[in-house]
Scaffold this motif. Structure first.
Motif, PDB file in Angstrom:
ATOM      1  N   UNK A   1     135.575  13.065  42.075  1.00 46.42           N
ATOM      2  CA  UNK A   1     135.902  12.130  41.378  1.00 46.42           C
ATOM      3  C   UNK A   1     135.508  11.697  39.998  1.00 46.42           C
ATOM      4  N   UNK A   2     134.698  12.747  39.423  1.00 50.85           N
ATOM      5  CA  UNK A   2     133.949  12.538  38.372  1.00 50.85           C
ATOM      6  C   UNK A   2     134.658  13.256  37.108  1.00 50.85           C
ATOM      7  N   UNK A   3     134.686  13.035  35.795  1.00 47.00           N
ATOM      8  CA  UNK A   3     135.247  13.611  34.636  1.00 47.00           C
ATOM      9  C   UNK A   3     134.593  14.861  34.591  1.00 47.00           C
ATOM     10  N   UNK A   4     133.425  15.071  34.718  1.00 47.72           N
ATOM     11  CA  UNK A   4     132.820  16.456  34.183  1.00 47.72           C
ATOM     12  C   UNK A   4     132.048  16.944  35.663  1.00 47.72           C
ATOM     13  N   UNK A   5     132.564  18.037  35.949  1.00 48.24           N
ATOM     14  CA  UNK A   5     132.047  18.511  37.129  1.00 48.24           C
ATOM     15  C   UNK A   5     130.785  19.349  37.105  1.00 48.24           C
ATOM     16  N   UNK A   6     130.454  19.535  35.707  1.00 48.94           N
ATOM     17  CA  UNK A   6     129.209  20.391  35.609  1.00 48.94           C
ATOM     18  C   UNK A   6     128.186  19.212  35.536  1.00 48.94           C
ATOM     19  N   UNK A   7     128.481  18.110  34.983  1.00 42.65           N
ATOM     20  CA  UNK A   7     127.390  17.186  35.006  1.00 42.65           C
ATOM     21  C   UNK A   7     127.172  16.677  36.712  1.00 42.65           C
ATOM     22  N   UNK A   8     128.164  16.953  37.422  1.00 43.90           N
ATOM     23  CA  UNK A   8     127.847  16.449  38.901  1.00 43.90           C
ATOM     24  C   UNK A   8     126.909  17.423  39.550  1.00 43.90           C
ATOM     25  N   UNK A   9     126.964  18.799  39.103  1.00 42.16           N
ATOM     26  CA  UNK A   9     126.234  19.746  39.561  1.00 42.16           C
ATOM     27  C   UNK A   9     124.718  19.784  39.116  1.00 42.16           C
ATOM     28  N   UNK A  10     124.697  19.137  38.163  1.00 41.63           N
ATOM     29  CA  UNK A  10     123.486  18.887  37.309  1.00 41.63           C
ATOM     30  C   UNK A  10     122.757  17.920  38.309  1.00 41.63           C
ATOM     31  N   UNK A  11     123.451  16.630  38.401  1.00 38.88           N
ATOM     32  CA  UNK A  11     122.997  15.827  39.401  1.00 38.88           C
ATOM     33  C   UNK A  11     122.491  16.178  40.785  1.00 38.88           C
ATOM     34  N   UNK A  12     123.298  17.053  41.382  1.00 37.72           N
ATOM     35  CA  UNK A  12     122.910  17.589  42.608  1.00 37.72           C
ATOM     36  C   UNK A  12     121.594  18.632  42.318  1.00 37.72           C
ATOM     37  N   UNK A  13     121.726  18.930  41.296  1.00 37.22           N
ATOM     38  CA  UNK A  13     120.508  20.308  41.042  1.00 37.22           C
ATOM     39  C   UNK A  13     119.094  19.293  41.093  1.00 37.22           C
ATOM     40  N   UNK A  14     119.162  17.877  40.625  1.00 34.39           N
ATOM     41  CA  UNK A  14     117.838  17.229  40.515  1.00 34.39           C
ATOM     42  C   UNK A  14     117.314  17.111  42.153  1.00 34.39           C
ATOM     43  N   UNK A  15     118.207  16.881  43.096  1.00 36.17           N
ATOM     44  CA  UNK A  15     117.865  16.670  44.517  1.00 36.17           C
ATOM     45  C   UNK A  15     118.092  17.770  45.364  1.00 36.17           C
ATOM     46  N   UNK A  16     118.402  19.156  44.753  1.00 31.84           N
ATOM     47  CA  UNK A  16     118.475  20.297  45.389  1.00 31.84           C
ATOM     48  C   UNK A  16     116.868  20.806  45.728  1.00 31.84           C
ATOM     49  N   UNK A  17     116.395  21.119  46.730  1.00 28.82           N
ATOM     50  CA  UNK A  17     115.047  21.395  46.924  1.00 28.82           C
ATOM     51  C   UNK A  17     114.292  22.724  46.215  1.00 28.82           C
ATOM     52  N   UNK A  18     115.827  23.471  45.939  1.00 30.00           N
ATOM     53  CA  UNK A  18     115.335  24.795  45.320  1.00 30.00           C
ATOM     54  C   UNK A  18     114.799  24.260  43.826  1.00 30.00           C
ATOM     55  N   UNK A  19     115.307  23.305  43.172  1.00 28.81           N
ATOM     56  CA  UNK A  19     114.586  22.742  41.951  1.00 28.81           C
ATOM     57  C   UNK A  19     113.235  22.356  41.907  1.00 28.81           C
ATOM     58  N   UNK A  20     112.900  22.155  42.971  1.00 27.44           N
ATOM     59  CA  UNK A  20     111.219  21.499  43.292  1.00 27.44           C
ATOM     60  C   UNK A  20     110.258  22.718  43.705  1.00 27.44           C
ATOM     61  N   UNK A  21     110.752  23.917  43.672  1.00 30.08           N
ATOM     62  CA  UNK A  21     109.691  24.947  44.281  1.00 30.08           C
ATOM     63  C   UNK A  21     108.445  24.948  43.292  1.00 30.08           C
ATOM     64  N   UNK A  22     108.606  24.858  41.902  1.00 34.63           N
ATOM     65  CA  UNK A  22     107.337  24.810  41.380  1.00 34.63           C
ATOM     66  C   UNK A  22     106.467  23.527  41.517  1.00 34.63           C
TER      67      UNK A  22
ATOM     68  N   UNK B   1     119.002  21.537  36.351  1.00 34.10           N
ATOM     69  CA  UNK B   1     118.109  20.904  35.467  1.00 34.10           C
ATOM     70  C   UNK B   1     117.050  21.996  35.377  1.00 34.10           C
ATOM     71  N   UNK B   2     116.290  22.040  34.216  1.00 33.62           N
ATOM     72  CA  UNK B   2     115.137  22.942  33.860  1.00 33.62           C
ATOM     73  C   UNK B   2     113.863  22.267  34.492  1.00 33.62           C
ATOM     74  N   UNK B   3     112.789  23.080  34.910  1.00 36.34           N
ATOM     75  CA  UNK B   3     111.629  22.712  35.654  1.00 36.34           C
ATOM     76  C   UNK B   3     111.121  21.183  34.684  1.00 36.34           C
ATOM     77  N   UNK B   4     111.114  21.363  33.504  1.00 37.33           N
ATOM     78  CA  UNK B   4     110.542  20.170  32.718  1.00 37.33           C
ATOM     79  C   UNK B   4     111.345  19.006  33.119  1.00 37.33           C
ATOM     80  N   UNK B   5     112.722  19.137  33.245  1.00 35.56           N
ATOM     81  CA  UNK B   5     113.716  18.031  33.444  1.00 35.56           C
ATOM     82  C   UNK B   5     113.366  17.502  34.979  1.00 35.56           C
ATOM     83  N   UNK B   6     113.151  18.318  35.809  1.00 33.95           N
ATOM     84  CA  UNK B   6     112.868  17.992  37.001  1.00 33.95           C
ATOM     85  C   UNK B   6     111.612  17.085  37.082  1.00 33.95           C
TER      86      UNK B   6
END
Length: 308
Positions: free
Chosen positions: A226-247, A12-17
């Motif tokens: 186990x999900x249909x769209x792996x890209x969406x799964x990685x987006x979900x992980x992106x919300x809880x990845x601390x890298x996404x919260x540096x700002x 996710x982009x910073x504004x999405x976070x």
């Protein structure tokens, strides 16, 4: 950010976070909950631990529409004093911290989602012999799992902040592994809401694409299959990845990493430290495996003395 890892294109982009964090606060603000301070301190001869009566005690949180969960309240003998919040590793353990209380800090250990209780882990909440919080995050696209985990923490922190022993709007977060990663997420969530500092010991949920490339914690990626769209799964992980919260992490941050840690690799944790623009201390221990360590406790005591 790290273009060599293709998974980052789905993050996710910073504004999405920012919007995701706002949705966590909205959920927490909408939940009514009762609190019960347990009188027996959860003592059991199986555990063999007893404290001075009414010194340390279990607290049961009963939010409407969610499972009950517990905290372990460890107040100072004389306050008011700063509040330290400890969050558990993936094993859902409950921890006592008399060394911090003796130094003049209130400590609340939070065990979200009801995974751990005063009489031990609630194994009925396991799935496939493990706690499902990460899998639920992936399959719900970050609408459940860690989102609910963090909402539980907000409710518990609010209760602790209202206690007479606690200095108002003065809270810090610490933990190991999952607890370290979620302490960083809470530091982001409580931005401009009283957070003083974070101490994250070998933090999980940190640069997950890099960790995956280093063949670490591979079992945690099975839900992606186990999900249909792996890209969406990685987006979900992106919300809880601390890298996404540096700002959003504008408080002092302490990080530790171990050279023999094959679960949360030091390279991933170091990459987070290089992105943080504020006060940060990255501490690398060549022979440290993935565990709660005396090294971290020593650093933690100094860190909270300086910033909490």
């Amino acid at each position: 950010m790290y273009s060599e890892f293709k998974e980052f294109k789905n993050y996710p982009r910073p504004e999405e976070v920012d919007k995701w964090v706002e949705s966590i606060w909205k959920m927490a603000n909408s939940i009514k909950y009762d609190v019960e301070v347990l009188s027996d301190n959860g003592f059991s001869f199986n555990f063999g631990i007893r404290h001075v009566k009414n010194e340390f005690t279990y607290v049961k949180f009963k939010p409407e529409g969610m499972d009950e969960f517990y905290g372990y309240w460890q107040p100072v003998m004389s306050g008011p004093a700063p509040l330290l919040i400890h969050t558990p590793g993936y094993g859902a353990e409950i921890s006592a911290h008399p060394e911090l209380v003796s130094q003049g800090y209130n400590v609340l250990h939070i065990s979200p989602l009801g995974y751990a209780t005063p009489s031990g882990p609630d194994e009925s909440k396991q799935r496939d012999n493990t706690w499902p919080v990460l899998a639920d995050t992936i399959i719900s696209y970050a609408e459940k799992g860690y989102k609910q985990w963090l909402v539980n923490c907000i409710l518990a922190v609010r209760w602790a902040m209202a206690q007479t022993e606690v200095i108002e709007n003065r809270v810090s977060f610490f933990g190991t592994s999952q607890g370290g990663g979620c302490s960083l997420l809470l530091g982001s969530i409580f931005k401009d809401k009283g957070v003083r500092c974070v101490a994250a010991d070998v933090p999980f949920l940190t640069n997950l694409p890099m960790a995956k490339s280093l063949r670490a914690i591979t079992y945690n990626y099975e839900p992606l299959c186990s999900i249909d769209n792996t890209d969406d799964g990685w987006q979900a992980l992106g919300f809880v990845d601390t890298i996404s919260h540096v700002n959003r992490l504008n408080c002092p941050v302490l990080l530790t990493a171990g050279g023999k840690d094959n679960i949360c690799p030091a390279e991933a944790i170091k990459s987070l430290s290089q992105l943080l623009s504020g006060t940060c201390s990255y501490n690398y221990f060549e022979n440290l495996e993935h565990r709660y360590s005396r090294e971290f406790i020593t650093l933690l005591l100094s860190w909270v003395r300086m910033y909490a």
